[in-house]
Design an enzyme around this catalytic site. Structure first.
Site, PDB file in Angstrom:
ATOM      1  N   SER A 153       0.862  -1.190   0.000  1.00 39.75           N
ATOM      2  CA  SER A 153       0.000   0.000   0.000  1.00 39.75           C
ATOM      3  C   SER A 153       0.896   1.237   0.000  1.00 39.75           C
ATOM      4  O   SER A 153       2.035   1.184   0.485  1.00 39.75           O
ATOM      5  CB  SER A 153      -0.859   0.017   1.266  1.00 39.75           C
ATOM      6  OG  SER A 153      -1.490   1.285   1.413  1.00 39.75           O
ATOM      7  N   TYR A 166      -1.389  -0.394  10.564  1.00 44.01           N
ATOM      8  CA  TYR A 166      -1.523  -0.695   9.127  1.00 44.01           C
ATOM      9  C   TYR A 166      -0.284  -0.210   8.363  1.00 44.01           C
ATOM     10  O   TYR A 166       0.302  -0.953   7.578  1.00 44.01           O
ATOM     11  CB  TYR A 166      -2.794  -0.028   8.587  1.00 44.01           C
ATOM     12  CG  TYR A 166      -3.069  -0.316   7.126  1.00 44.01           C
ATOM     13  CD1 TYR A 166      -3.607  -1.530   6.721  1.00 44.01           C
ATOM     14  CD2 TYR A 166      -2.802   0.639   6.140  1.00 44.01           C
ATOM     15  CE1 TYR A 166      -3.876  -1.790   5.373  1.00 44.01           C
ATOM     16  CE2 TYR A 166      -3.062   0.390   4.802  1.00 44.01           C
ATOM     17  CZ  TYR A 166      -3.609  -0.830   4.420  1.00 44.01           C
ATOM     18  OH  TYR A 166      -3.858  -1.084   3.083  1.00 44.01           O
TER      19      TYR A 166
HETATM   20  P1  NAP Z   1     -11.490  -5.433   1.024  1.00 39.14           P
HETATM   21  O1  NAP Z   1     -12.401  -4.914  -0.042  1.00 39.14           O
HETATM   22  O2  NAP Z   1     -11.772  -5.096   2.432  1.00 39.14           O
HETATM   23  O3  NAP Z   1     -11.367  -7.032   0.846  1.00 39.14           O
HETATM   24  C1  NAP Z   1     -10.525  -7.731   1.725  1.00 39.14           C
HETATM   25  C2  NAP Z   1     -10.453  -9.178   1.319  1.00 39.14           C
HETATM   26  O4  NAP Z   1      -9.513  -9.828   2.206  1.00 39.14           O
HETATM   27  C3  NAP Z   1     -11.768  -9.924   1.431  1.00 39.14           C
HETATM   28  O5  NAP Z   1     -11.812 -10.879   0.390  1.00 39.14           O
HETATM   29  C4  NAP Z   1     -11.647 -10.598   2.796  1.00 39.14           C
HETATM   30  O6  NAP Z   1     -12.380 -11.817   2.902  1.00 39.14           O
HETATM   31  C5  NAP Z   1     -10.169 -10.925   2.816  1.00 39.14           C
HETATM   32  N1  NAP Z   1      -9.626 -11.108   4.150  1.00 39.14           N
HETATM   33  C6  NAP Z   1      -9.626 -10.255   5.208  1.00 39.14           C
HETATM   34  N2  NAP Z   1      -9.009 -10.797   6.265  1.00 39.14           N
HETATM   35  C7  NAP Z   1      -8.615 -12.043   5.877  1.00 39.14           C
HETATM   36  C8  NAP Z   1      -7.927 -13.097   6.509  1.00 39.14           C
HETATM   37  N3  NAP Z   1      -7.514 -12.999   7.778  1.00 39.14           N
HETATM   38  N4  NAP Z   1      -7.703 -14.237   5.805  1.00 39.14           N
HETATM   39  C9  NAP Z   1      -8.123 -14.361   4.523  1.00 39.14           C
HETATM   40  N5  NAP Z   1      -8.761 -13.391   3.861  1.00 39.14           N
HETATM   41  C10 NAP Z   1      -9.007 -12.248   4.541  1.00 39.14           C
HETATM   42  O7  NAP Z   1      -9.991  -4.926   0.763  1.00 39.14           O
HETATM   43  P2  NAP Z   1      -9.297  -4.369  -0.584  1.00 39.14           P
HETATM   44  O8  NAP Z   1      -9.481  -2.912  -0.614  1.00 39.14           O
HETATM   45  O9  NAP Z   1      -9.678  -5.193  -1.743  1.00 39.14           O
HETATM   46  O10 NAP Z   1      -7.767  -4.617  -0.201  1.00 39.14           O
HETATM   47  C11 NAP Z   1      -7.038  -5.743  -0.644  1.00 39.14           C
HETATM   48  C12 NAP Z   1      -5.576  -5.523  -0.325  1.00 39.14           C
HETATM   49  O11 NAP Z   1      -5.122  -4.318  -0.953  1.00 39.14           O
HETATM   50  C13 NAP Z   1      -5.283  -5.365   1.170  1.00 39.14           C
HETATM   51  O12 NAP Z   1      -4.047  -5.983   1.472  1.00 39.14           O
HETATM   52  C14 NAP Z   1      -5.166  -3.865   1.340  1.00 39.14           C
HETATM   53  O13 NAP Z   1      -4.371  -3.513   2.437  1.00 39.14           O
HETATM   54  C15 NAP Z   1      -4.528  -3.482   0.020  1.00 39.14           C
HETATM   55  N6  NAP Z   1      -4.733  -2.084  -0.357  1.00 39.14           N
HETATM   56  C16 NAP Z   1      -5.986  -1.570  -0.531  1.00 39.14           C
HETATM   57  C17 NAP Z   1      -6.121  -0.235  -0.896  1.00 39.14           C
HETATM   58  C18 NAP Z   1      -7.476   0.413  -1.109  1.00 39.14           C
HETATM   59  O14 NAP Z   1      -7.511   1.648  -1.290  1.00 39.14           O
HETATM   60  N7  NAP Z   1      -8.571  -0.320  -1.142  1.00 39.14           N
HETATM   61  C19 NAP Z   1      -5.005   0.557  -1.072  1.00 39.14           C
HETATM   62  C20 NAP Z   1      -3.744   0.009  -0.890  1.00 39.14           C
HETATM   63  C21 NAP Z   1      -3.622  -1.322  -0.538  1.00 39.14           C
HETATM   64  P3  NAP Z   1     -13.903 -11.868   3.471  1.00 39.14           P
HETATM   65  O15 NAP Z   1     -14.768 -11.447   2.314  1.00 39.14           O
HETATM   66  O16 NAP Z   1     -14.129 -13.265   3.850  1.00 39.14           O
HETATM   67  O17 NAP Z   1     -13.956 -10.902   4.620  1.00 39.14           O
END
Ligand code: NAP
Length: 262
Positions: A153, A166
């Site tokens: 991130s 985080y």
């Molecule tokens: P999200 O929409 O909240 O989705 C998170 C996903 O991770 C869901 O599929 C969730 O499964 C799964 N998850 C959460 N805890 C878990 C665990 N302990 N074991 C297995 N699966 C787990 O998040 P996102 O925005 O797509 O983010 C994905 C990645 O990108 C993360 O690492 C985040 O830090 C990174 N990121 C996101 C952003 C952003 O702006 N969105 C920016 C930079 C980096 P369930 O459906 O079962 O809960």
């Protein structure tokens, strides 16, 4: 049961049920990969990603497992091998933000523990398990190479004082990427970091208005929200082998957020 033919590639995507992970699953499946859609709690969301992939003629299986739990990590990798017989790519995507988004002077150990278990300890030890399986299969000739892609991130380098755990967990993913890249290159396994900026997903939904304002103010050069597909495109390109003399890279998918200006 192995439903996959020799020579076909398969990927394990953690947190593949929603947001960025779901887009990575759909994109890899559309490019012919067998995909393991890992999820923690939301079985319906994972099932609908699998159904969508299958409706488009692709191959996917959903595998429940919390990446923060040791016994689950073993089980997730075993299920991936059981489904596809090989493991060509691990995408460490699952991640959570700081619980309650508290100022660092009020931050709790409970949030620290769950954030670090999910964002750092999980990916580290899942990479360890997956790498050993990849090495075994590369040495036996069952597959020719492997990839590990870690989703970090911009919080790895941009400070948010209400999400200290985080930020620190994501900055450690950078060193983790270099460590595995160094250790695994001789084994034919290449390891990269993809560093997203602000991406539209469930994670950012609670702070949508703040980011809408930053975009309108031109806080990063490309004035729009990033999409999960923007990140999926980078991951798919990396695991395609397009960067054939590269390992340990950080690929920014941040609309130019990292550029500092005066
Ligand atoms: P999200 O929409 O909240 O989705 C998170 C996903 O991770 C869901 O599929 C969730 O499964 C799964 N998850 C959460 N805890 C878990 C665990 N302990 N074991 C297995 N699966 C787990 O998040 P996102 O925005 O797509 O983010 C994905 C990645 O990108 C993360 O690492 C985040 O830090 C990174 N990121 C996101 C952003 C952003 O702006 N969105 C920016 C930079 C980096 P369930 O459906 O079962 O809960």
């Amino acid at each position: 049961m192995n439903i996959w033919g020799k020579g076909k590639r398969s990927a394990l995507v953690t947190g593949g049920s929603r947001g960025i992970g779901a887009a990575i699953c759909r994109r890899l499946a559309s490019e012919g990969w067998g995909v393991v859609v890992n999820y923690a709690r939301n079985a319906d969301a994972a099932a609908s990603v699998v159904a969508e992939i299958e409706a488009a003629g692709g191959n996917a299986v959903a595998v429940q497992g919390d990446v923060g739990r040791q016994q689950d990590r073993q089980r997730i990798v075993a299920a991936a091998l059981d489904a596809f017989g090989q493991l060509n790519a691990l995408v460490n995507n699952a991640g959570i933000t700081s619980v309650g988004r508290r100022d660092i002077l009020e931050a709790t150990e409970e949030s620290w523990d769950v954030v670090f278990d999910t964002n750092l300890k999980g990916p580290f030890f899942l990479s360890q398990i997956a790498a050993k399986e990849m090495i075994r299969m590369i040495r036996s000739g069952a597959q020719s190479e492997g990839y590990i892609v870690n989703i970090s991130s911009i919080s790895a380098f941009a400070v948010s004082t209400n999400r200290g755990d985080y930020c620190i967990s994501k900055s450690a993913v950078r060193m983790m990427t270099k460590l595995f890249a160094q250790r695994l290159a001789d084994e034919g396994i290449y390891v990269h970091e993809v560093c997203p900026g602000v991406i539209e997903s469930d994670m950012t939904a609670p702070v949508k208005e703040k980011y809408d304002r930053l975009i309108a103010d031109g806080y990063w050069p490309i004035r729009r929200w990033g999409t999960p597909d923007d990140v999926a495109s980078a991951v798919a390109t990396i695991v395609s082998g397009a960067f054939s003399f590269s390992t340990g890279n950080c690929f920014l998918v941040d609309g130019g957020f990292h550029i500092r200006s005066l």
